[in-house]
Design an enzyme around this catalytic site. Structure first.
Site, mmCIF file in Angstrom:
data_model
loop_
_atom_site.group_PDB
_atom_site.id
_atom_site.type_symbol
_atom_site.label_atom_id
_atom_site.label_comp_id
_atom_site.label_asym_id
_atom_site.label_seq_id
_atom_site.Cartn_x
_atom_site.Cartn_y
_atom_site.Cartn_z
ATOM 1 N N LYS A 16 -13.019 19.824 -10.733
ATOM 2 C CA LYS A 16 -11.588 19.858 -11.074
ATOM 3 C C LYS A 16 -11.184 18.607 -11.839
ATOM 4 O O LYS A 16 -10.355 18.665 -12.743
ATOM 5 C CB LYS A 16 -10.729 19.977 -9.808
ATOM 6 N N HIS A 41 -12.376 12.970 -7.282
ATOM 7 C CA HIS A 41 -12.407 13.618 -8.589
ATOM 8 C C HIS A 41 -13.110 12.708 -9.583
ATOM 9 O O HIS A 41 -12.651 11.609 -9.866
ATOM 10 C CB HIS A 41 -10.981 13.973 -9.030
#
Ligand code: IMP
Length: 425
Positions: A16, A41
Site C-alpha cells: 500500500k 509502509h
C-alpha cells in the site's frame, strides 16, 4: 472523483505504501484512518528505502497535506521520530502533517501489556506495538486522546484512572505496574512537541472535500485483519475495511467516490491464524526470499503462499472495490507453473469466500496457470509483459470480478505499469 480510499485486500503488507505514494502526487490530502504503528509502509524513492509507521505515505510529496485521523491510535514517540526524519530531509518546512485531537494515544503500558500477553497461551502473533490494549481503552471509555495531552490537570486524572484499571491485569500477567507521574510528564512533553500538529482533523477534511480538493484515504493492514470481517481472533483491533474509512477519518460515507484494493500477486501473512494457501517448506521459502518477505515493522519472516482469489473476491465485495492494484508481479518470474486458489472445499461443501470459522480445515481448490521466465522489473507497459504474465493478471481480474488497474513490478515508483491518476476516472 475527489475522495478515494486505498485498502489492503489480503492480510496486510500488500504494498500500500508504494501505491499511496504513487497516487499521492495527484492528491491534496492523504489521510490514515485506522491502525497505528503496527503498520509499516515501505517507500522506495530513487533507490532509497523509507519506512513510515504513522505518518501517511503521502509525506514524501512536499505539497501534500498529511492527516492522521481519529481512528488511528498514535504512539507519540513513533510520530515524533518520523516527523524528525521528515524534517531532516527538508520535507516539513511548511506545516502539513496534522493529527486529530480525538485520536487515541498508545501509552507505554499498552506496549508492555501487549508484550506480556504475547508470552502467554492467548498469543496471536501481534506486532507488540500496544495496538490491542489502546483500542481496548478506547472502547472501555478510559483512553487518553491526543487533545488530552495539552491539558495537564485532565491528563493526570485520566492517566491515574487508566492505570488503576490496568493494574490488576498487569500484575496478573506478571508485569510491573508503572508510576503515574513519569507517564504524565512524558506525555505532556510529547503533547507540547506535537501541539502544532493536533487539530480537528474531521473538520479539516470535510472542509477540504467541500473545496473540491482531492483526498486519499490510506488504509493500514488488510481486509482479512479487520476486527469484524477478518480471520477473528487472528486480527488487528480496528476496522481496516473501506467502511472504516469514514468513521476513522471523520467524513460522511456519501463523500467517498471510489475504493482501490491493493493485492500482491501471491499471498502473505505475519503472525498466527489460518492461511489456506500457505506454502510450507521449500516453495514458501523460495517465495519469501524472492519477495524479501520480512515484516517492515517487526522484521518477522512472513508466511507465503499462492494467490487466494477467494480472499480477494471477498475483499472486492466488502470494500466495494472499483479496481485492484496488483503488486510484486515480478517476484513470480521463473516459476514453471503458478496456482491460484479459486475457492475452498470442506466436508463436501464448497465456499467461494472465506467462511466465518473452520478456516484451518479448508482445502483450497486450485487452478494452474503456466509461468513465465525473465525479469519483469524493467517492463513499463502492460504490453511489454510476457504473454503468460498478462494471462495471469487477466485471470485474477476474472476470478475476483475486479479489473486490475496498476501493476507493480518493483519497489521503485518508476516500476509501475498503468500508474495514473486515481481521481481522474
Ligand atoms: P496487532 O495489530 O499488533 O495487534 O496484531 C494483530 C495481528 O495483525 C497480527 O497477526 C499482526 O501480525 C497483524 N498485523 C498488524 N499490523 C500489520 C501490518 O501492517 N501488516 C501485516 N500484518 C499486520
Amino acid at each position: 472523483m475527489p475522495v478515494v480510499v486505498v485498502v489492503g485486500a489480503q492480510w496486510g503488507d500488500e504494498g500500500k505504501g508504494k501505491v499511496v505514494d504513487l497516487y499521492a502526487q495527484h492528491a491534496d490530502v492523504v489521510t490514515r484512518y485506522g491502525g497505528g504503528a503496527n503498520a509499516g509502509h515501505t517507500l522506495v524513492v530513487g533507490g532509497e528505502r523509507i519506512v513510515l509507521h504513522l505518518v501517511p505515505s503521502g509525506a514524501l510529496h512536499a505539497r501534500t497535506r498529511c492527516v492522521i485521523g481519529q481512528g488511528v491510535v498514535v504512539d507519540p514517540q513513533v510520530l515524533l521520530s518520523e516527523l524528525g526524519v521528515l524534517r531532516g530531509r527538508g520535507l516539513l518546512d511548511t506545516p502539513r502533517v496534522f493529527m486529530s485531537d480525538r485520536a487515541h494515544v498508545v501509552l507505554p503500558h499498552h506496549r508492555h501489556i501487549d508484550e506480556l500477553r504475547e508470552r502467554g497461551r492467548a498469543a496471536i502473533g501481534t506486532t507488540k506495538r500496544g495496538i490491542g490494549p489502546a483500542y481496548e481503552d478506547k472502547a472501555g471509555r478510559r483512553g487518553i486522546r491526543t487533545g488530552d495531552l495539552l491539558d495537564a490537570t485532565r491528563l493526570a486524572e485520566r492517566v491515574r484512572d487508566n492505570l488503576a484499571a490496568w493494574e490488576p491485569v498487569i500484575r496478573g500477567l506478571g508485569g510491573e505496574c508503572p508510576e503515574v507521574g513519569p507517564i504524565v510528564e512524558t506525555l505532556l512533553a510529547q503533547g507540547e512537541a506535537l501541539r502544532d500538529h493536533i487539530t480537528d482533523a474531521s473538520r479539516m477534511l470535510t472542509e477540504a472535500i467541500g473545496r473540491g480538493e482531492k483526498v486519499l484515504l490510506e488504509g493500514a493492514q488488510g481486509t482479512m485483519l479487520d476486527i469484524d470481517h477478518g480471520t477473528y481472533p487472528y486480527v488487528t483491533s480496528s476496522n481496516v475495511i473501506a467502511g472504516g474509512a469514514c468513521a476513522g477519518a471523520g467524513i460522511p460515507p456519501t463523500a467517498v467516490d471510489a475504493v482501490v484494493g491493493i493485492t500482491k500477486a501471491y499471498t502473505t501473512r505475519v503472525g498466527g491464524g489460518p492461511f489456506p494457501t500457505e506454502l510450507l517448506g521449500a516453495e514458501g521459502e523460495a517465495l519469501r526470499e524472492a519477495g524479501s518477505e520480512y515484516g517492515a515493522t517487526t522484521g518477522r519472516p512472513r508466511r507465503c503462499g499462492w494467490l487466494d482469489a477467494a480472499v480477494v473476491r471477498f475483499s472486492a465485495r466488502i470494500n466495494g472495490l472499483r479496481e485492484l492494484a496488483l503488486t510484486k508481479l515480478d517476484v513470480l518470474g521463473g516459476l514453471q507453473e503458478l496456482r491460484i486458489c479459486t475457492g475452498y472445499e470442506r466436508d463436501g461443501i464448497m465456499f467461494d469466500e472465506p467462511p466465518h470459522d473452520g478456516l484451518d480445515r479448508l482445502v483450497p481448490v486450485y487452478e494452474t496457470l503456466p509461468g513465465w521466465s525473465g525479469d519483469l522489473s524493467a517492463c513499463r507497459r502492460v504490453e511489454e509483459l510476457p504473454d503468460n504474465a498478462r494471462r495471469y493478471v487477466n485471470r485474477i481480474a476474472e476470478l475476483t470480478g475486479c479489473p486490475v488497474g496498476v501493476v507493480s513490478v518493483g519497489a521503485d515508483r518508476e516500476q509501475t505499469l498503468r500508474g495514473g491518476d486515481p481521481f481522474a476516472r
